[in-house]
Design an enzyme around this catalytic site. Structure first.
Site, short mmCIF file in Angstrom:
data_model
loop_
_atom_site.label_atom_id
_atom_site.label_comp_id
_atom_site.label_asym_id
_atom_site.label_seq_id
_atom_site.Cartn_x
_atom_site.Cartn_y
_atom_site.Cartn_z
N HIS A 1 -6.11 107.45 108.49
CA HIS A 1 -6.57 106.09 108.14
C HIS A 1 -6.82 105.94 106.63
CE1 HIS A 1 -6.90 105.00 112.30
NE2 HIS A 1 -7.83 105.91 112.55
N ASP B 1 -1.72 110.21 117.52
CA ASP B 1 -3.14 109.86 117.65
C ASP B 1 -3.23 108.51 118.37
OD1 ASP B 1 -6.00 110.63 116.12
OD2 ASP B 1 -5.77 108.48 116.51
N HIS C 1 -5.04 106.06 117.74
CA HIS C 1 -5.19 104.97 116.77
C HIS C 1 -3.97 104.89 115.85
CE1 HIS C 1 -9.34 106.36 117.78
NE2 HIS C 1 -9.53 105.05 117.91
N ASP D 1 -6.96 112.11 120.87
CA ASP D 1 -7.85 111.11 121.47
C ASP D 1 -7.13 110.15 122.41
OD1 ASP D 1 -6.54 110.18 119.23
OD2 ASP D 1 -8.32 109.52 118.16
ZN LIG Z 1 -7.75 108.55 116.50
#
Ligand SMILES: [Zn+2]
Length: 348
Positions: free
Chosen positions: A124, A159, A161, A246
């Site tokens: 991120h 991931d 996200h 995740d």
């Molecule tokens: Zn993540």
């Protein structure tokens, strides 16, 4: 096959009590490596503090100064999700250096698979901003180092996200292909199928947003049907994986329903994209259920090394079966628009 892992660097002081991105995560991921019982096939390379020049390939000098001053001044909350302590800059630079050290060792050996297990995670982190638990973009600095050597780098980000930082950093770079599967809608909100890359890098970004509850069969279809043709045409010389775990069904941060068996299958698919051994490394990103993290690290590495001892079966039967076709349609429409804008600019 050899597994190259970065040496342990003490990250215990990068901690905010009660925060899910915690030192136990690295312990759990390293236990997943130990569970492989590799003996002399496990190669440990020391981490080092990534140099300013290495970081400048990805981050702005102003941001590095600002982050350093914030940390050395005592740290605190950068945003509601993202913290830093007085030691965080030092620890984050060693996380980046761990990745660079693993890549160099793979190049020296000309063989093996890499696993960078360090924190804070990176995907991120933007050119000039920390966010989403991430300070420095570990996988992006590694990709930029390879790119500087003339390599064509594929980054697969599984991931749960979307890796908005990595996407932004390589948005207009034709030598880096960014492929992400992620739950959507979810933090950070980006990662729509219509985001396909900048004007110098059209079709060098591939996003597959997936609905909550999606199982491994849909992720596999997304990789096979949406990503694989683009990857084959790109013909990468190196493969880096933003390996968050995740998306596992036990993870408290999201609602995808993957098992460790699914991560094993995804690892196998991704390994097929590498041109030869010694040119693939996984970077730890998210993963907040410690048991799931340990099992998923073990399963995916085992699969990369040619083993088959995953404990959970791959999952299937969740929603999103019709989703892959929709993602394809949205991507094609977006590519048409970008290409026609390009033609108009060329004509005028
Ligand atoms: Zn993540």
């Amino acid at each position: 096959m050899l597994l190259v892992v970065n040496g342990l660097y003490d990250d215990s002081e990068h901690e905010d009590p009660g925060h899910p991105e915690r030192p136990d995560r690295v312990t759990a991921a390293r236990a997943g490596v130990t569970d492989l019982h590799l003996g002399s096939d496990l190669v440990i390379v020391p981490s080092y503090s990534a140099t300013r020049d290495e970081l400048l390939r990805v981050h702005s000098g102003g941001y590095l100064d600002e982050l350093g001053a914030f940390c050395y001044g005592g740290g605190g909350d950068i945003d509601p999700d993202t913290f830093a302590t007085v030691d965080s800059m030092t620890i984050a630079r060693h996380a980046v250096g761990g990745g660079l050290a693993v890549i160099r060792e793979l190049q020296r050996l000309g063989d093996g698979v890499g696993f960078v297990v360090a924190r804070p995670p990176g995907h991120h982190a933007l050119e000039d901003r920390a966010m989403g638990f991430c300070l420095l973009n570990n996988v992006a600095v590694a990709a930029a180092a390879l790119r500087a050597q003339g390599e064509r780098v594929l980054i697969v980000d599984w991931d749960v996200h979307h890796g908005n930082g990595t996407q932004q950093i390589f948005w207009d770079d034709p030598d880096v292909l960014y492929v992400s599967t992620h739950q959507w809608p979810l933090f950070p909100g980006s990662g729509g199928a219509s985001e396909v890359g900048g004007r110098h890098a059209i079709n060098r970004t591939v996003n597959v947003p997936l609905p909550a509850g999606a199982t491994g069969d849909v992720v596999r279809r997304a990789i096979d049907e949406v990503a694989a043709p683009v990857i084959d045409a790109f013909d990468p010389t190196w493969v880096l994986v933003s390996a968050g775990f995740d998306a596992h069904r036990a993870d408290p941060m999201a609602e995808l329903q993957l098992t460790s068996g699914d991560f094993a299958e995804m690892a196998r698919s991704v390994a097929d994209f590498a041109p030869q051994t010694g040119r693939l490394a996984m970077f730890l990103e998210g993963g907040y259920d410690l048991e799931a993290l340990r099992a998923s690290v073990h399963a995916s590495l085992s699969s990369l090394l040619g083993g088959t001892n995953e404990v959970e079966r791959p999952s299937s039967g969740g929603p999103g079966g019709d989703h892959v076709a929709r993602v394809q349609r949205e991507r094609r429409a977006a590519l048409e628009i970008v290409r026609s804008n390009e033609d108009e600019e060329t004509e005028s």
